[in-house]
Design an enzyme around this catalytic site. Structure first.
Site, PDB file in Angstrom:
ATOM      1  N   GLY A  11     -82.718 -42.172   5.267  1.00 46.57           N
ATOM      2  CA  GLY A  11     -83.166 -42.502   6.731  1.00 46.57           C
ATOM      3  C   GLY A  11     -82.191 -42.698   7.369  1.00 46.57           C
ATOM      4  O   GLY A  11     -81.226 -43.378   7.053  1.00 46.57           O
ATOM      5  N   ARG A  72     -83.651 -35.865   2.622  1.00 46.32           N
ATOM      6  CA  ARG A  72     -83.684 -36.507   1.423  1.00 46.32           C
ATOM      7  C   ARG A  72     -83.883 -34.974   0.555  1.00 46.32           C
ATOM      8  O   ARG A  72     -84.432 -34.149   0.971  1.00 46.32           O
ATOM      9  CB  ARG A  72     -84.924 -37.307   1.407  1.00 46.32           C
ATOM     10  CG  ARG A  72     -85.030 -38.670   2.152  1.00 46.32           C
ATOM     11  CD  ARG A  72     -85.817 -39.463   1.790  1.00 46.32           C
ATOM     12  NE  ARG A  72     -85.467 -40.852   2.403  1.00 46.32           N
ATOM     13  CZ  ARG A  72     -86.070 -41.184   3.538  1.00 46.32           C
ATOM     14  NH1 ARG A  72     -86.848 -40.495   4.183  1.00 46.32           N
ATOM     15  NH2 ARG A  72     -85.724 -42.434   4.149  1.00 46.32           N
ATOM     16  N   ASP A 103     -78.510 -46.990  -0.364  1.00 41.00           N
ATOM     17  CA  ASP A 103     -78.159 -47.142  -1.951  1.00 41.00           C
ATOM     18  C   ASP A 103     -78.833 -45.729  -2.616  1.00 41.00           C
ATOM     19  O   ASP A 103     -77.925 -45.309  -3.589  1.00 41.00           O
ATOM     20  CB  ASP A 103     -78.675 -48.304  -2.705  1.00 41.00           C
ATOM     21  CG  ASP A 103     -80.311 -48.580  -2.359  1.00 41.00           C
ATOM     22  OD1 ASP A 103     -80.882 -47.803  -1.784  1.00 41.00           O
ATOM     23  OD2 ASP A 103     -80.555 -49.901  -2.891  1.00 41.00           O
ATOM     24  N   THR A 125     -78.307 -47.947   7.072  1.00 40.39           N
ATOM     25  CA  THR A 125     -79.677 -48.169   7.041  1.00 40.39           C
ATOM     26  C   THR A 125     -80.258 -49.299   8.012  1.00 40.39           C
ATOM     27  O   THR A 125     -79.545 -50.329   7.678  1.00 40.39           O
ATOM     28  CB  THR A 125     -80.109 -48.213   5.386  1.00 40.39           C
ATOM     29  OG1 THR A 125     -81.660 -48.843   5.575  1.00 40.39           O
ATOM     30  CG2 THR A 125     -79.207 -49.108   4.589  1.00 40.39           C
ATOM     31  N   ASP A 127     -82.514 -51.262   7.101  1.00 40.77           N
ATOM     32  CA  ASP A 127     -83.160 -52.180   6.170  1.00 40.77           C
ATOM     33  C   ASP A 127     -82.347 -53.228   5.872  1.00 40.77           C
ATOM     34  O   ASP A 127     -82.631 -54.312   5.432  1.00 40.77           O
ATOM     35  CB  ASP A 127     -83.641 -51.353   4.956  1.00 40.77           C
ATOM     36  CG  ASP A 127     -84.809 -50.603   5.159  1.00 40.77           C
ATOM     37  OD1 ASP A 127     -85.492 -50.452   6.322  1.00 40.77           O
ATOM     38  OD2 ASP A 127     -85.406 -49.763   4.160  1.00 40.77           O
ATOM     39  N   ASP A 129     -80.535 -53.393   3.501  1.00 37.03           N
ATOM     40  CA  ASP A 129     -80.803 -53.865   1.883  1.00 37.03           C
ATOM     41  C   ASP A 129     -79.644 -53.345   0.870  1.00 37.03           C
ATOM     42  O   ASP A 129     -80.168 -53.291  -0.381  1.00 37.03           O
ATOM     43  CB  ASP A 129     -82.111 -53.257   1.698  1.00 37.03           C
ATOM     44  CG  ASP A 129     -82.138 -52.063   1.615  1.00 37.03           C
ATOM     45  OD1 ASP A 129     -81.242 -51.228   2.203  1.00 37.03           O
ATOM     46  OD2 ASP A 129     -83.125 -51.192   1.070  1.00 37.03           O
ATOM     47  N   ARG A 171     -89.734 -51.122   3.222  1.00 34.97           N
ATOM     48  CA  ARG A 171     -90.335 -51.359   1.965  1.00 34.97           C
ATOM     49  C   ARG A 171     -90.455 -52.275   0.903  1.00 34.97           C
ATOM     50  O   ARG A 171     -91.329 -52.697   0.281  1.00 34.97           O
ATOM     51  CB  ARG A 171     -90.561 -49.698   1.484  1.00 34.97           C
ATOM     52  CG  ARG A 171     -91.563 -48.878   1.733  1.00 34.97           C
ATOM     53  CD  ARG A 171     -91.478 -47.593   0.908  1.00 34.97           C
ATOM     54  NE  ARG A 171     -90.167 -46.840   1.213  1.00 34.97           N
ATOM     55  CZ  ARG A 171     -90.212 -45.380   1.736  1.00 34.97           C
ATOM     56  NH1 ARG A 171     -91.266 -44.891   2.122  1.00 34.97           N
ATOM     57  NH2 ARG A 171     -89.066 -44.883   2.354  1.00 34.97           N
TER      58      ARG A 171
HETATM   59  P1  ADP Z   1     -81.225 -43.861   1.228  1.00 39.03           P
HETATM   60  O1  ADP Z   1     -79.857 -43.439   1.100  1.00 39.03           O
HETATM   61  O2  ADP Z   1     -81.511 -44.334   2.752  1.00 39.03           O
HETATM   62  O3  ADP Z   1     -81.551 -44.991   0.282  1.00 39.03           O
HETATM   63  P2  ADP Z   1     -82.869 -42.135  -0.320  1.00 39.03           P
HETATM   64  O4  ADP Z   1     -83.248 -43.138  -1.368  1.00 39.03           O
HETATM   65  O5  ADP Z   1     -84.082 -41.320   0.141  1.00 39.03           O
HETATM   66  O6  ADP Z   1     -82.289 -42.651   0.931  1.00 39.03           O
HETATM   67  O7  ADP Z   1     -81.825 -41.162  -1.024  1.00 39.03           O
HETATM   68  C1  ADP Z   1     -81.174 -40.255  -0.098  1.00 39.03           C
HETATM   69  C2  ADP Z   1     -80.816 -38.885  -1.137  1.00 39.03           C
HETATM   70  O8  ADP Z   1     -79.961 -39.530  -2.133  1.00 39.03           O
HETATM   71  C3  ADP Z   1     -81.892 -38.587  -1.908  1.00 39.03           C
HETATM   72  O9  ADP Z   1     -82.751 -37.665  -1.258  1.00 39.03           O
HETATM   73  C4  ADP Z   1     -81.060 -37.822  -2.846  1.00 39.03           C
HETATM   74  O10 ADP Z   1     -80.648 -36.579  -2.965  1.00 39.03           O
HETATM   75  C5  ADP Z   1     -80.079 -38.918  -3.274  1.00 39.03           C
HETATM   76  N1  ADP Z   1     -80.341 -39.712  -4.250  1.00 39.03           N
HETATM   77  C6  ADP Z   1     -81.284 -40.921  -4.221  1.00 39.03           C
HETATM   78  N2  ADP Z   1     -81.427 -41.415  -5.343  1.00 39.03           N
HETATM   79  C7  ADP Z   1     -80.516 -40.854  -6.208  1.00 39.03           C
HETATM   80  C8  ADP Z   1     -80.233 -40.998  -7.595  1.00 39.03           C
HETATM   81  N3  ADP Z   1     -80.896 -41.936  -8.359  1.00 39.03           N
HETATM   82  N4  ADP Z   1     -79.315 -40.179  -8.293  1.00 39.03           N
HETATM   83  C9  ADP Z   1     -78.829 -39.235  -7.573  1.00 39.03           C
HETATM   84  N5  ADP Z   1     -79.315 -38.764  -6.073  1.00 39.03           N
HETATM   85  C10 ADP Z   1     -80.093 -39.827  -5.532  1.00 39.03           C
HETATM   86  O1  F6P Z   2     -84.912 -47.042   4.521  1.00 41.22           O
HETATM   87  C1  F6P Z   2     -85.066 -46.828   6.227  1.00 41.22           C
HETATM   88  C2  F6P Z   2     -86.485 -46.889   6.179  1.00 41.22           C
HETATM   89  O2  F6P Z   2     -86.786 -46.579   7.690  1.00 41.22           O
HETATM   90  C3  F6P Z   2     -87.354 -47.784   5.742  1.00 41.22           C
HETATM   91  O3  F6P Z   2     -87.696 -49.002   6.243  1.00 41.22           O
HETATM   92  C4  F6P Z   2     -88.762 -47.094   5.802  1.00 41.22           C
HETATM   93  O4  F6P Z   2     -89.738 -47.519   4.837  1.00 41.22           O
HETATM   94  C5  F6P Z   2     -88.460 -45.724   5.199  1.00 41.22           C
HETATM   95  O5  F6P Z   2     -87.257 -45.592   5.829  1.00 41.22           O
HETATM   96  C6  F6P Z   2     -89.379 -44.722   6.214  1.00 41.22           C
HETATM   97  O6  F6P Z   2     -88.749 -43.377   5.788  1.00 41.22           O
HETATM   98  P1  F6P Z   2     -89.387 -42.017   6.416  1.00 41.22           P
HETATM   99  O7  F6P Z   2     -90.450 -42.225   6.990  1.00 41.22           O
HETATM  100  O8  F6P Z   2     -88.080 -41.489   6.847  1.00 41.22           O
HETATM  101  O9  F6P Z   2     -89.938 -41.490   4.987  1.00 41.22           O
END
Ligand code: ADP
Ligand code: F6P
Length: 329
Positions: A11, A72, A103, A125, A127, A129, A171
């Site tokens: 995000g 993503r 994360d 982010t 959040d 978090d 979330r």
């Molecule tokens: P954020 O970085 O904001 O937490 P996401 O959880 O959507 O957002 O993760 C972003 C991207 O990082 C994912 O689309 C994926 O490509 C990669 N990613 C997420 N989790 C993992 C994981 N457990 N192992 C490897 N790559 C990951």
């Molecule tokens: O991680 C950032 C965040 O904005 C969260 O607060 C929310 O739950 C999520 O991303 C929404 O993501 P999207 O609408 O991009 O799938």
């Protein structure tokens, strides 16, 4: 290192551009070639990158979103996806990558580092978090957006003697709801980290304030409380507004703030923190150090081993919640 890259993933968050700018400027200043990878890990797998220079990041420090775009990328979680990414890095002689994201993105950075491409994570982010950090890029802007929006909602809530349920993002994390709730003087705040009972934590609180003459109410809820509401027979924020109206007789409305929270020009705090963090990430790569996460604690910029960072747990400060509850009566 002579050649590094930067990407934004997950995000988006206001201030990511300021971090990209710092990486590119300090990287170039350090005589490195700096590549911008578009759309996070998807761009990496698809070799979608371009060389950046000092002027590529002009006039972006004040802009929301990310000029590198974000995405993503489920493929990146697979061995095939990771192998492709490593190949692309080898082909382009990329020696290190700055990953700006949350994360999930850091887990991807860890996997890439394990395959021999050193990565440094920069926490971006709204959040807030990320366990190893007090603060993540974008949080302050989102909090201020929430405050501005709810101030407007309050005007009309007050005019009509109503109750407004306001749902904010998060979330799994209630930082935006908790501190947003304090900033707008919410009567009740529902967080994913907290057990709550709508009857005592919302209805009874409202009734108590009504006895002292309160006529309008803001109830702040984090997006992540849906399951807990469901256990109490309430369907989301809309359902909560309906429930409040039925139980209290106070006309109620719900507003889901949604993605307005993710956009907008970053605050001074987000620009400054992002600049410092981007700079630190380049400093690490310059020294040939990868597999780290840049963090901020007590206003100081530091960095952690990425495994250590990912194994840490962040707990919301329930004392802050208690303060909020003592003063919103
Ligand atoms: P954020 O970085 O904001 O937490 P996401 O959880 O959507 O957002 O993760 C972003 C991207 O990082 C994912 O689309 C994926 O490509 C990669 N990613 C997420 N989790 C993992 C994981 N457990 N192992 C490897 N790559 C990951
Ligand atoms: O991680 C950032 C965040 O904005 C969260 O607060 C929310 O739950 C999520 O991303 C929404 O993501 P999207 O609408 O991009 O799938």
């Amino acid at each position: 290192m002579n050649k590094i890259a930067v990407l934004t993933s997950g995000g988006d968050a206001p201030g990511m551009n300021a971090a990209v700018r710092a990486v590119v400027r300090y990287g170039c200043e350090s005589n490195m070639r700096v590549f911008g990878i578009r759309r996070g890990y998807s761009g990496l797998i698809n070799n979608d990158m371009y060389e950046m220079n000092l002027r590529s990041v002009s006039d972006i420090i004040h802009r929301g979103g990310t000029v590198l775009y974000s995405a993503r990328c489920p493929e990146f979680r697979t061995d095939e996806g990771l192998d492709k990414a490593v190949e692309v890095c080898k082909a382009n002689e990329i020696e290190g990558i700055v990953v700006i994201g949350g994360d999930g993105s850091f887990r991807g950075a860890r996997d890439l580092s394990l395959r021999g491409v050193p990565c440094v994570g920069v926490p971006g982010t709204i959040d807030n978090d990320i366990a190893c950090c007090d603060y993540t890029i974008g949080y302050d802007t989102a909090l201020n957006t929430i405050m501005d929006m709810v101030d407007r909602i309050r005007d009309t809530t007050e005019s009509h003697d109503r109750c407004s349920v306001v749902e904010v993002m998060g979330r799994h994390a209630g930082y935006l709801a908790l501190n947003g709730g304090i900033a707008v003087g919410a009567t009740a705040i529902l967080l994913p980290e907290n057990d709550f009972d709508v009857k005592s934590d919302v209805i009874d609180r409202m009734a108590r304030t009504q006895l002292t003459g309160k006529m309008h109410f803001i109830i702040m809820v984090a997006e992540g409380v849906t399951d807990k509401l469901k256990e109490q027979g309430i369907e989301g924020s809309m359902g909560l507004a309906k429930y409040i109206q039925e139980k209290t007789g106070v006309e109620s409305r719900a507003t889901i703030l949604g993605h307005v929270q993710r956009g907008g020009s970053p605050t001074a705090k987000d620009r400054i923190v992002a600049s410092k963090m981007g700079y630190r990430a380049v400093d690490l790569l310059k020294a040939g150090i990868g597999n780290r996460v840049v963090a901020m604690q007590n206003d100081r910029i530091l960095d952690y081993d990425i495994y250590e960072a990912l194994s840490m747990k962040k707990h919301i400060d329930l004392d802050v919640y208690r303060i909020a509850m003592h003063i919103s009566i």
